[in-house]
Scaffold this motif. Structure first.
Motif, PDB file in Angstrom:
ATOM      1  N   ALA A 147       0.873  -1.164  -0.078  1.00 27.80           N
ATOM      2  CA  ALA A 147      -0.181  -0.059   0.039  1.00 27.80           C
ATOM      3  C   ALA A 147       1.014   1.328   0.144  1.00 27.80           C
ATOM      4  CB  ALA A 147      -0.851  -0.001   1.091  1.00 27.80           C
ATOM      5  N   PRO A 148       0.480   2.216  -0.900  1.00 27.60           N
ATOM      6  CA  PRO A 148       1.141   3.448  -0.722  1.00 27.60           C
ATOM      7  C   PRO A 148       1.341   4.345   0.545  1.00 27.60           C
ATOM      8  CG  PRO A 148      -0.644   3.626  -2.116  1.00 27.60           C
ATOM      9  CD  PRO A 148      -0.581   2.340  -1.889  1.00 27.60           C
ATOM     10  N   GLY A 149       2.236   4.632   1.149  1.00 28.83           N
ATOM     11  CA  GLY A 149       2.071   5.131   2.429  1.00 28.83           C
ATOM     12  C   GLY A 149       3.475   5.685   2.782  1.00 28.83           C
ATOM     13  N   MET A 150       3.441   6.149   3.995  1.00 27.81           N
ATOM     14  CA  MET A 150       4.927   6.997   4.457  1.00 27.81           C
ATOM     15  C   MET A 150       5.663   5.828   5.231  1.00 27.81           C
ATOM     16  SD  MET A 150       3.742  10.646   5.889  1.00 27.81           S
ATOM     17  CE  MET A 150       2.076  10.221   6.820  1.00 27.81           C
ATOM     18  N   GLU A 151       6.837   6.153   5.276  1.00 23.18           N
ATOM     19  CA  GLU A 151       7.903   5.269   6.007  1.00 23.18           C
ATOM     20  C   GLU A 151       8.519   5.860   6.907  1.00 23.18           C
ATOM     21  OE1 GLU A 151      10.683   3.151   3.550  1.00 23.18           O
ATOM     22  OE2 GLU A 151       9.180   2.453   2.256  1.00 23.18           O
ATOM     23  N   GLN A 152       8.805   5.119   8.206  1.00 24.63           N
ATOM     24  CA  GLN A 152       9.677   6.105   9.155  1.00 24.63           C
ATOM     25  C   GLN A 152      10.493   4.800   9.931  1.00 24.63           C
ATOM     26  OE1 GLN A 152      10.944   8.671   9.915  1.00 24.63           O
ATOM     27  NE2 GLN A 152       9.325   9.892   9.015  1.00 24.63           N
ATOM     28  N   ASP A 153      11.653   5.016  10.194  1.00 26.25           N
ATOM     29  CA  ASP A 153      12.945   4.223  10.494  1.00 26.25           C
ATOM     30  C   ASP A 153      12.572   3.794  11.894  1.00 26.25           C
ATOM     31  OD1 ASP A 153      15.031   2.628  10.510  1.00 26.25           O
ATOM     32  OD2 ASP A 153      16.525   4.189  10.618  1.00 26.25           O
ATOM     33  N   SER A 154      12.540   4.799  12.833  1.00 25.96           N
ATOM     34  CA  SER A 154      12.416   4.436  14.288  1.00 25.96           C
ATOM     35  C   SER A 154      11.083   4.138  14.919  1.00 25.96           C
ATOM     36  CB  SER A 154      13.142   5.469  15.007  1.00 25.96           C
ATOM     37  OG  SER A 154      12.418   6.707  15.294  1.00 25.96           O
ATOM     38  N   SER A 155      10.815   3.217  15.367  1.00 27.21           N
ATOM     39  CA  SER A 155       9.654   2.997  16.383  1.00 27.21           C
ATOM     40  C   SER A 155       9.180   4.107  17.033  1.00 27.21           C
ATOM     41  CB  SER A 155       9.620   1.833  17.221  1.00 27.21           C
ATOM     42  OG  SER A 155      10.109   0.563  16.487  1.00 27.21           O
ATOM     43  N   GLY A 156      10.093   4.948  17.656  1.00 20.28           N
ATOM     44  CA  GLY A 156       9.569   5.958  18.430  1.00 20.28           C
ATOM     45  C   GLY A 156       8.912   7.090  17.376  1.00 20.28           C
TER      46      GLY A 156
ATOM     47  N   VAL B  88       7.602   6.481  14.530  1.00 21.61           N
ATOM     48  CA  VAL B  88       6.152   5.945  14.036  1.00 21.61           C
ATOM     49  C   VAL B  88       5.256   6.008  15.159  1.00 21.61           C
ATOM     50  CG1 VAL B  88       5.168   3.689  13.756  1.00 21.61           C
ATOM     51  CG2 VAL B  88       7.288   3.976  12.477  1.00 21.61           C
ATOM     52  N   ARG B  89       5.469   5.869  16.418  1.00 23.87           N
ATOM     53  CA  ARG B  89       4.228   6.039  17.428  1.00 23.87           C
ATOM     54  C   ARG B  89       3.888   7.509  17.558  1.00 23.87           C
ATOM     55  NH1 ARG B  89       6.291   4.790  23.159  1.00 23.87           N
ATOM     56  NH2 ARG B  89       7.580   6.738  22.940  1.00 23.87           N
ATOM     57  N   LYS B  90       4.736   8.424  17.376  1.00 21.55           N
ATOM     58  CA  LYS B  90       4.439   9.958  17.280  1.00 21.55           C
ATOM     59  C   LYS B  90       3.452  10.011  16.189  1.00 21.55           C
ATOM     60  CE  LYS B  90       6.780  14.582  17.874  1.00 21.55           C
ATOM     61  NZ  LYS B  90       5.880  15.148  18.725  1.00 21.55           N
ATOM     62  N   MET B  91       3.842   9.640  14.942  1.00 21.15           N
ATOM     63  CA  MET B  91       2.984   9.695  13.764  1.00 21.15           C
ATOM     64  C   MET B  91       1.665   9.519  13.773  1.00 21.15           C
ATOM     65  SD  MET B  91       5.950   9.048  10.610  1.00 21.15           S
ATOM     66  CE  MET B  91       5.109   9.526   9.379  1.00 21.15           C
ATOM     67  N   VAL B  92       1.799   7.992  14.551  1.00 21.97           N
ATOM     68  CA  VAL B  92       0.261   7.378  14.624  1.00 21.97           C
ATOM     69  C   VAL B  92      -0.335   7.971  15.505  1.00 21.97           C
ATOM     70  CG1 VAL B  92      -1.066   5.405  15.249  1.00 21.97           C
ATOM     71  CG2 VAL B  92       1.072   5.170  13.927  1.00 21.97           C
ATOM     72  N   ALA B  93       0.213   8.654  16.605  1.00 19.29           N
ATOM     73  CA  ALA B  93      -0.761   9.374  17.723  1.00 19.29           C
ATOM     74  C   ALA B  93      -1.105  10.665  16.883  1.00 19.29           C
ATOM     75  CB  ALA B  93       0.219   9.596  18.823  1.00 19.29           C
ATOM     76  N   GLU B  94      -0.460  11.369  16.260  1.00 22.96           N
ATOM     77  CA  GLU B  94      -0.996  12.742  15.831  1.00 22.96           C
ATOM     78  C   GLU B  94      -1.491  12.607  14.563  1.00 22.96           C
ATOM     79  OE1 GLU B  94       2.838  14.944  15.887  1.00 22.96           O
ATOM     80  OE2 GLU B  94       2.660  15.019  18.054  1.00 22.96           O
ATOM     81  N   THR B  95      -1.232  11.764  13.542  1.00 20.75           N
ATOM     82  CA  THR B  95      -2.067  11.736  12.212  1.00 20.75           C
ATOM     83  C   THR B  95      -3.374  11.099  12.277  1.00 20.75           C
ATOM     84  OG1 THR B  95       0.042  11.400  11.331  1.00 20.75           O
ATOM     85  CG2 THR B  95      -1.590  11.265   9.857  1.00 20.75           C
ATOM     86  N   PRO B  96      -4.620  11.905  11.938  1.00 17.42           N
ATOM     87  CA  PRO B  96      -5.834  11.228  12.010  1.00 17.42           C
ATOM     88  C   PRO B  96      -6.101  10.217  10.813  1.00 17.42           C
ATOM     89  CG  PRO B  96      -5.944  13.780  11.952  1.00 17.42           C
ATOM     90  CD  PRO B  96      -4.566  13.423  11.719  1.00 17.42           C
TER      91      PRO B  96
END
Lengths: 300, 325
Positions: free
Chosen positions: A187-196, A198-206
């Motif tokens: 699936a097209p989507g963003m990528e982040q290297d660190s788990s930390g 990723v957590r911040k992104m998920v927490a803030e992105t609706p």
């Protein structure tokens, strides 16, 4: 006159120190631990998986406090690096999230596997998403881009934002293998290297969805059930929840001396009984099921 | 390097041979002088040789690793440069592996060019202000401010971008926040100090007579700045901008944190994309040395190296062409 000469000598010394430092960096890990003695001494280089790095660092610090003559250097670099470095003899111990057999280009027959602990992974979503449970098929459809809106899986009318880990990540490989049944998560989507991050992104992105090791999950994100099973330590230990991975420490050949002493320490009560659980991993001694490199699960 | 040092010792050597028949105590001093000289020369030569050797070995290492994609794994150069298909882990039976890196190259170019487009005019204006309009004030307040800006680690820029800029863009402009826009705004702030300090130096280096002559001819301050000083410092200003571009092109961490890292070509400023540097840093730790995937990452590193060569060439040509005689 003398002072000028002193300056030149100092400059020369500085250059020599620099050269020695550069040469010293390359020489790390070449030193063999002098084993078999009553008092443990020598150097040990441990390289690899960033998921394991905090745990191994803590354990190494405790180990060194007890054996002041032993020097253990713990480095990250990723599972691939850990496996290559240990296979080529550049590191004494290679940490990895995945079995050496799973990685192409590695001669797994040379390496000896020491499973230290287990890390569980869960699907996480932004707290604003009202969905609590996804079936495996829904998860596959989301991560292959077939489902792109939360309303298709019983949630609000909202776009799904997929956040991946990098393609070589051990966490991604584990999630792909055991949560998506090996289907390519394209699936097209963003990528982040660190788990930390990723957590911040998920927490803030609706509308965001991703996956995290259990040790990273807190109140800022929502962990989803998979086929109705909650991603808890108990469910992983008794084999109900399938998305987890061993944390391996590989050595080239059977370990001896300091290498063996440190691995024994990792598998001993002090680390297994206290440190591992404190840091959010699951002790290998607790597991009631076993899994081989092909992914077959058996009761212990 | 060696040529620059040689005239000096030669001169001293001949002086030494003249004095060699004088009192023995002075000969002793001469001997010590020569010994010191030898030490100094060796140290300088060693240091210079070390730098050259380091550069050559880095180029050789990246070159040999990066070319392996084409020589060992047989990927065509055109495919690598102009394909957007990046599936290094896809098995053969599903049409992989493919290592087209066009998306990364475009992402890097887009973000750094936009960053320079924002940062360059701003920086030149600040430099002119510091040197010509408010030299005292500029020295006292702006100089330290710029130095602090230059000293902030890139992870801090990235984190501020992630915590403030990304939510701001998401809430007020739309999209997911992680975007080309966030990437180049963060970058443009990061390269400000580079461009400002090099521009300031080149403006300060102008002979004061030019400004005095322009003013004496009846030019206003604005005319002097616009028609005499800025054109005269042109080569220095272009050097500054190219250095800024090189820095933007090579920056990894801060951009990686805010750009979203989607392996797709963006169609608007609010869409996320990925750069060469962030693709390398994200994947490098997981690949096996010598595999196609690993080699492809080195090839991307080689592209970065070639780009920085290009930037240095541009600076050399500009400086030579714009030299004031």
């Amino acid at each position: 006159m003398l002072s000028r000469r002193t300056k030149w000598v100092l400059a020369l010394a500085a250059v020599l120190v620099l050269v020695a430092t550069v040469a010293g960096c390359g020489g790390q890990g070449g030193q063999q631990p002098s084993g078999g003695q009553a008092e443990l001494s020598g150097n040990l280089t441990v390289v690899g998986s960033t998921a394991m790095q905090p745990l191994v660092e803590q354990a190494a610090a405790q180990f060194m406090a007890k054996n002041p003559k032993a020097q253990i250097v713990v480095q990250g670099g990723g599972s691939g690096t850990g496996l290559t470095q240990v296979a080529s003899g550049a590191a004494d111990i290679g940490n990895s999230d995945i079995f050496a057999e799973e990685k192409s280009g590695i001669d797994a027959s040379q390496l000896v596997d020491h499973k230290v602990c287990v890390v569980g992974m869960a699907t996480v979503v932004n707290p604003g998403v009202t969905v609590d449970n996804l079936t495996k098929q829904q998860l596959v459809d989301i991560f292959t881009g077939k489902i792109t809106n939360w309303k298709e899986v019983g949630g609000p009318e909202q776009k799904i934002v997929v956040i991946h880990r990098p393609k070589g990540s051990g966490t991604r490989a584990t999630f792909k293998k055991f949560a998506l049944g090996g289907v390519e998560d394209s699936a097209p989507g963003m990528e982040q290297d660190s788990s930390g991050t990723v957590r911040k992104m998920v927490a803030e992105t609706p509308g965001a969805i991703s996956y995290l090791p259990l040790s990273y999950i807190d109140n800022s994100v929502k962990a989803l059930k998979l086929d109705g099973v909650e991603p808890t330590v108990e469910n992983i230990v008794n084999g109900k929840y399938p998305v987890w991975a061993y944390q391996h420490m590989y050595t080239k050949g059977e370990p001896t001396g300091l290498k063996k002493a440190f691995l024994d320490y990792m598998l001993g009560d002090e680390v297994q009984g206290q440190l591992i659980e404190k840091m959010g991993y699951i002790p290998i001694t607790k597991m009631q099921v076993e899994r081989d490199a092909q992914g077959n699960v058996t009761k212990k | 390097m060696h040529k620059e040092f040689s005239p000096d010792p030669d001169g001293k050597k001949s002086a030494g041979s003249k004095k060699i028949y004088r009192a023995p105590d002075k000969r002793n001093i001469q001997g010590r002088k020569r010994c010191g000289e030898f030490l100094g020369r060796s140290a300088a030569f060693l240091a210079a040789a070390l730098v050259v050797a380091l550069t050559v070995s880095i180029i050789y290492f990246i070159g040999s690793k990066g070319l392996a994609t084409f020589t060992v794994h047989g990927v065509r150069v055109t495919e690598f440069l102009f394909s957007t298909q990046w599936w290094p882990d896809r098995p053969l039976e599903e049409g992989g592996p493919a290592v087209g890196s066009l998306t990364f190259i475009l992402g890097s170019l887009l973000v750094s060019l936009l960053a320079v487009a924002v940062s360059a005019p701003l920086s030149v204006i600040v430099a002119v202000f510091m040197v010509e309009i408010a030299p005292v004030w500029g020295q006292r307040a702006l100089q330290p401010a710029i130095e602090i800006l230059a000293g902030i680690p890139s992870v801090v820029y990235g984190y501020v971008g992630l915590s403030l800029l990304v939510p701001f863009i998401r809430n007020y402009l739309g999209g997911e926040g992680f975007s080309v826009l966030a990437g180049f705004i963060v970058l443009s702030i990061m390269i400000l100090p580079t461009i400002i300090s090099v521009s300031t130096d080149s403006l300060r280096a102008l002979p004061p007579q030019w400004k005095e002559a322009a003013l004496a001819l009846g030019s206003t301050r604005w005319q002097t700045i616009r028609l005499v000083l800025v054109p005269a410092a042109r080569s220095g200003l272009i050097t500054a901008v190219v250095l800024g571009l090189a820095r933007a092109f090579g920056e990894a961490l801060a951009v990686q944190m805010v750009i979203g890292n989607t392996r797709t070509i963006p169609h608007s400023l609010l869409e996320p994309t990925i750069t060469l540097t962030s693709a390398i840093t994200m994947d490098m730790g997981y690949t096996i040395m010598g595999s196609l995937w690993n080699s492809a990452l080195w090839s991307m590193g080689l592209i970065l190296l070639l780009m920085s060569f290009l930037f240095i060439m541009v600076i050399r040509v500009v400086v030579r062409g714009g030299m004031v005689r």
